[in-house]
Design a protein around this motif. Structure first.
Motif, PDB file in Angstrom:
ATOM      1  N   GLY A 137       0.788  -1.233   0.000  1.00  8.68           N
ATOM      2  CA  GLY A 137       0.000   0.000   0.000  1.00  8.68           C
ATOM      3  C   GLY A 137       0.814   1.273   0.000  1.00  8.68           C
ATOM      4  N   ILE A 172      -6.105  -1.310  -4.066  1.00 13.88           N
ATOM      5  CA  ILE A 172      -5.858  -1.272  -2.617  1.00 13.88           C
ATOM      6  C   ILE A 172      -5.410   0.115  -2.161  1.00 13.88           C
ATOM      7  N   GLU A 174      -6.023   3.019  -0.473  1.00 17.99           N
ATOM      8  CA  GLU A 174      -6.964   3.583   0.490  1.00 17.99           C
ATOM      9  C   GLU A 174      -6.513   4.939   1.032  1.00 17.99           C
ATOM     10  N   SER A 199      -9.617   1.190 -10.901  1.00 23.51           N
ATOM     11  CA  SER A 199      -9.996   0.666  -9.586  1.00 23.51           C
ATOM     12  C   SER A 199     -11.502   0.684  -9.375  1.00 23.51           C
ATOM     13  N   GLN A 203     -10.392  -5.547 -10.120  1.00 22.04           N
ATOM     14  CA  GLN A 203      -9.533  -5.789  -8.969  1.00 22.04           C
ATOM     15  C   GLN A 203      -8.096  -6.096  -9.395  1.00 22.04           C
ATOM     16  N   ASP A 474     -12.565  -5.210  -1.369  1.00 20.98           N
ATOM     17  CA  ASP A 474     -11.413  -6.046  -1.699  1.00 20.98           C
ATOM     18  C   ASP A 474     -10.183  -5.272  -1.232  1.00 20.98           C
ATOM     19  N   PHE A 475      -9.501  -5.761  -0.201  1.00 25.64           N
ATOM     20  CA  PHE A 475      -8.375  -5.010   0.341  1.00 25.64           C
ATOM     21  C   PHE A 475      -7.294  -5.958   0.846  1.00 25.64           C
ATOM     22  N   ILE A 476      -6.095  -5.420   1.036  1.00 26.77           N
ATOM     23  CA  ILE A 476      -4.955  -6.175   1.553  1.00 26.77           C
ATOM     24  C   ILE A 476      -4.519  -5.556   2.867  1.00 26.77           C
ATOM     25  N   GLN A 477      -4.325  -6.392   3.893  1.00 30.48           N
ATOM     26  CA  GLN A 477      -3.947  -5.876   5.206  1.00 30.48           C
ATOM     27  C   GLN A 477      -2.997  -6.858   5.878  1.00 30.48           C
ATOM     28  N   GLU A 526       0.827 -10.231   4.788  1.00 28.69           N
ATOM     29  CA  GLU A 526      -0.382  -9.636   4.212  1.00 28.69           C
ATOM     30  C   GLU A 526      -1.393 -10.689   3.773  1.00 28.69           C
ATOM     31  N   ARG A 528      -5.190 -10.917   1.595  1.00 28.64           N
ATOM     32  CA  ARG A 528      -6.183 -10.241   0.763  1.00 28.64           C
ATOM     33  C   ARG A 528      -7.564 -10.727   1.165  1.00 28.64           C
TER      34      ARG A 528
END
Length: 1007
Positions: A137, A172, A174, A199, A203, A474-477, A526, A528
């Motif tokens: 990110g 991703i 944000e 975006s 995705q 839909d996100f990556i953390q 990470e 998804r």
């Protein structure tokens, strides 16, 4: 459903018919499921709104419902996707693309994988500005406004007003909102332009997301005209209600949003059919997954309804008009079986065939029950007294054995495609819909029940009428400081809020789908997370849409835009770039091997055809790992088209003092899908050359021939880069990519400290040199740790080697082998012998003593997990009944090593061993590393990678004996055998290794 409008009108516009229903949601549980009236009328051309108006007026009149009582009109249409499929230049606009990345994306430009005819219409311009994100990110580079303004000036000068903005990892983003910042600048500089942020469309997966954004931008102007046409028809019908369109996933999109994002409606027709089928059959069985079979006049479309009531989505990529996109689409399989399918009887052996050709919309004039002379599936249904259609007397002379054989064939066709779509071997209920459903049997193998619900012929319109509202995140953390379960819960809350924001009533929203995907080779663990929530349309939203559901005209007329595209334009000749596979004679094609005027060495000059075959062959030798070579293939093909040259030489032609470099990519596949093929390995080579003081290198050898790295040697040796030949060999090949680490190579089996000094490069200016080590294993571990900090993908150049090492330690002629394997696939497609492509590959691999078909069957289970950065799992393949296989009685099939029972294949990024479990429980290892185990898609002949493994795919498992480089030393088996992966299994050679034939030596005499 109390919060929904009382009366809804659903419309589905198909290629043949336009269907409409009017639904009273208050009576949804009644015997007619709330359906007050329905209509099926021919779809009108060139203006589809005429057919819509006719259908809606009919159901209003039949139901005697006042137009003022209609809460909303929902339309599902194939209108937008048809314009693209038909290459309709009047409906498609040229597009300018602005890519956001300071260092990447240059090697594979936009439109690289578009069909030339479509690119000719849409390709307007493309340019680059700084920007882009890393997988964690963080920014690769901030946006520079002056660069965007400069690009706008060029676009404005070209007169282009459809623009797509595409940044690396933008889905991703944000915190920085890079695409949105660029969009605001573009709209300021080019007022009124149609601007699409990638975006907003799709995705992760850059090239496919960009393709989707391009298609969307190209069709926006036509979409606005079409939506205005819908609203004009509503005005003539005195309908002052909210207007919605249905999306690919079965949810609603309001009309203004549909005009901005028409791509979301591309595949709404099949989704509507499945959703309508589920609604009409509700209460007829338990809440479980269901198979929906929609039988039309020509084809049967089969999909899976999940317990959530929504279709199972296609995995990975889908294709629209030959363009790969990763947009959400329902997973469908289609077969040539419909109500108009032609029945043929072979008088010699009484064999009966069904389809795939059909009389289509001429059924009522060509079928025998209507007085025609063509025997169709409808005639069979009438003769069998399944349906009263036409004149039954016209088929009374039809022999019973023909009827029974035709019915058996139709039953087998449906059973096969249904079983391919199932997610487990357990029987599932089947819902039959569509006008051709009368031809289907009432009982099917592997099916718990067959239900043909009421109003099945207009299930698609019913699906449109009952569509819900959805919200997806839909996100990556990072999961380092927070458990994945907590991250997922946060994702659920976000998805619910998003659904409410777009019009769902809060009390009705529920989470329909959740997926958590750990990412490989990335820092901070990470994960998804993808979550979708759905709910009923709220009255508040409907009221709001009644007041403001309008689209800005942007200078277009209120109606129009449905003109038929002139035929002369539709059939314009494709550009000369439309090359290779359709224009060459595969059997007579010979690669170009010429003598170098400088050295006198025979050199294989790589062509586009060669690249295509090499790409397919490399994926087979990747043994399910190594990543798809597709992006690298596009890069090299474009270089060939630009006039650059790539050469392959035989190892024997090297000078004794030749300086030979080698290396390849390492890192996360998720990063590769965003950055595309790039020059990181070239940068690592330059860094190492500076360290050694080398002014040039004499040749490059591939680290591994399997997967995407199999084309790296050609990229390094291209005259665009080092301008050196690539050696026809590699340091891992007959291991096939079964090993995910650099120290598991044939070179390390013979030499100590074979990897250092080495260099890695991130592609955006960061490099690292490693000059000393105590062993080769620690080199890989250290480099992977650095790789995580450098963006999770790097190029690597290892310690230069010598001719002696190449000749004595590498696996020779593996580039030739990949080419030959790829050629067998192309030849099988050209000659319709795909069913025996594995046999053809065996011949190229040295014959039945060197390679074997291990098993034939169907994937029944796939387990995936992440452990220490690597993708682990197990594939289970089951022997299928003879009746389930293709009719290949006239083709010489080689017996498989094992039959019956199941085959288990564990993988760690790549396939490790094949264990056969017989029906009585007896277990036997029939192949293990370092031998190659490749899983082929039986229907296409191409390799399946780990990402493509899924239930129901018919496969052929191919085993190839490894090079003795892996077995002639103790260390070779220690680092390359089963024990290297923690398995206490004795390695037994699959067969006798035979060195592949050299393309250079074979064709040199013809040069």
């Amino acid at each position: 459903m109390a919060s929904s409008p009382s009366y809804r009108v659903g419309v589905d516009v198909g290629g043949t018919n336009t269907d409409a229903v009017i639904l009273d949601v208050r009576d949804a549980n009644g015997p007619k499921r709330g359906i007050l009236a329905f209509c099926k009328t021919p779809t009108t051309a060139p203006n589809v709104t005429d057919g819509i108006e006719t259908a809606v007026r009919t159901v209003l009149e039949q139901s005697v419902v006042a137009p003022s009582d209609i809460g909303c009109l929902t339309i599902g249409t194939t209108h937008f996707i048809n314009a693209i499929i038909e290459h309709d230049a009047r409906r498609l606009a040229p597009v300018a693309i602005i890519r956001l990345s300071k260092s990447f994306l240059r090697e594979v430009p936009p439109f690289s994988d578009f069909p030339p005819a479509l690119a000719k219409i849409m390709h307007g311009y493309y340019g680059y500005v700084d920007g882009g994100l890393h997988i964690d990110g963080s920014q690769e580079s901030p946006i520079v406004e002056e660069q965007v303004v400069k690009q706008c000036a060029v676009i404005r000068e070209k007169g282009i007003d459809a623009i797509a903005i595409c940044g690396i990892f933008s889905p991703i983003d944000e915190h920085f909102h890079q695409e949105q910042k660029v969009r605001d600048i573009v709209l300021r500089e080019i007022p009124g332009a149609d601007v699409v942020c990638s975006s907003d469309v799709s995705q992760i997966g850059f090239l496919e997301r960009e393709n989707a954004a391009i298609l969307n931008a190209s069709i926006m102007k036509f979409a606005r005209r079409t939506v205005r046409g819908f609203r004009a028809a509503m005005k003539r019908l005195n309908l002052n209600c909210a207007l919605y369109l249905t999306q690919n996933d079965g949810t609603l999109i309001d009309a203004p949003s549909a005009a901005r994002l028409p791509i979301r409606t591309f595949s709404s027709g099949p989704t509507n059919s499945m959703r309508g089928a589920a609604y009409l059959a509700e209460g007829t069985g338990e809440r479980t997954s269901k198979i929906v079979v929609d039988i039309g006049g020509t084809t049967s479309d089969v999909g899976v309804l999940l317990p959530s009531g929504f279709p199972r989505q296609a995995s990975a990529y889908v294709s629209v008009a030959g363009v790969r996109i990763n947009f959400s689409m329902p997973h469908l399989e289609s077969i040539g079986l419909g109500g108009g399918s032609i029945i043929r009887v072979n008088n010699d052996d009484d064999k009966v065939s069904v389809g795939p050709d059909s009389v289509g919309h001429f059924l009522q004039s060509k079928a025998r029950v209507f007085g025609g002379d063509t025997l169709t599936t409808t005639d069979i249904a009438v003769k069998a007294k399944k349906e009263e259609i036409g004149n039954p007397d016209l088929v009374k002379d039809l022999e019973e054995n023909i009827v029974s054989r035709a019915q058996a064939r139709m039953k087998l066709m449906l059973e096969k495609v249904i079983d391919q779509m199932k997610t487990s071997p357990a029987p599932l209920p089947v819902l039959l819909v569509g006008g051709g459903s009368v031809i289907a049997p009432t009982e099917l193998e592997g099916v718990s029940s067959v239900v043909c619900p009421p109003f099945h012929s207009v299930a698609n319109a019913v699906g449109a009428a009952i569509a819900k509202v959805g919200g997806t995140v839909d996100f990556i953390q990072s999961s380092t400081n927070k458990p994945i379960s907590e991250i997922v819960e946060e994702g659920k809350k976000m998805a619910i809020e998003r659904a409410v924001e777009v019009g769902a009533s809060r009390e009705s929203v529920y989470v329909a789908e959740v997926d958590a995907i750990p990412l490989q080779y990335v820092n901070n663990n990470e994960v998804r997370v993808i979550v979708r929530a759905v709910g009923e349309l709220s009255d508040e939203n409907v009221s709001k849409m009644k007041e403001s559901n309008a689209v800005e005209s942007n200078g277009d007329s209120e109606e129009g835009g449905d003109e038929i595209y002139q035929e002369a334009d539709k059939t314009q000749s494709a550009s000369t770039e439309e090359t290779t596979k359709s224009s060459i004679d595969i059997n007579s094609y010979k690669p170009s091997v010429v003598k170098s005027p400088e050295t006198g060495v025979d050199e294989w000059i790589i062509s586009e055809v060669d690249l295509e075959w090499l790409s397919d062959g490399c994926y087979v030798l990747g043994c399910a790992g190594g990543g798809s070579p597709f992006s690298e293939f596009l890069r090299l093909r474009d270089q060939v088209r630009a006039g650059y040259t790539m050469r392959v030489v035989d190892a024997s032609s090297l000078k004794d003092d030749a300086i030979v470099y080698w290396g390849g990519h390492m890192g996360s596949p998720a990063v590769s899908t965003e950055r595309l093929a790039n020059d990181e390995t070239e940068q690592a080579v330059v860094e190492l050359m500076e360290y050694y003081g080398h002014k040039k290198i004499d040749a490059f050898i591939d680290l591994e021939i399997g997967g995407g790295n199999g084309l790296q040697g050609l990229a390094l040796g291209s005259t665009k880069n080092q301008g050196c030949p690539t050696i026809d060999a590699d340091f891992m090949a007959y291991l096939g990519r079964a090993y995910p680490t650099y120290w598991q190579t044939t070179l390390c089996a013979f030499e100590e400290a074979a990897l250092v000094p080495c260099a890695i490069a991130s592609g955006d200016g960061k490099t690292i040199l490693m000059t000393k080590t105590t062993n080769d294993e620690i080199v890989d571990r250290a480099l992977r740790a650095a790789c995580s900090e450098m963006g999770s993908r790097v190029g690597m150049a290892a310690k230069p080697t010598t001719k002696h090492a190449v000749v004595n330690y590498s696996v020779l002629n593996t580039v030739s082998l990949a080419w030959r394997i790829g050629r067998t696939i192309a030849c099988a497609h050209a000659t319709n012998t795909i069913s025996t492509v594995a046999e053809q590959m065996i011949e190229e691999c040295g014959g039945p003593n060197a390679a074997k078909i291990l098993f034939r069957g169907k994937i029944i289970s796939v387990e995936r997990r992440l452990f220490k950065g690597h993708s682990h799992g197990e594939l289970v393949i089951q022997q299928v009944e003879t009746s389930e296989q293709e009719d290949m009685s006239d083709l010489p099939l080689t017996p498989a090593v094992a039959s019956g029972g199941v085959l288990r294949i564990p993988f760690k990024n790549e396939n490790i061993y094949a264990k056969h479990v017989s029906d009585d429980g007896t277990e036997k290892y029939i192949a293990t590393v370092p031998d190659l185990i490749s899983v082929l898609d039986t229907q296409s002949g191409r390799a399946l990678g780990v990402p493509e493994f899924r239930y129901g795919v018919m496969v052929t498992v191919l085993g190839i004996t490894c090079s003795p480089r892996w077995t002639q030393t103790k260390k070779g088996l220690e680092i390359g055998g089963p024990a290297a992966f923690g398995y206490d299994i004795e390695y037994k050679p699959l067969g006798e290794y035979k060195e592949p034939r050299s393309v250079v030596l074979e064709y040199a005499s013809n040069s």
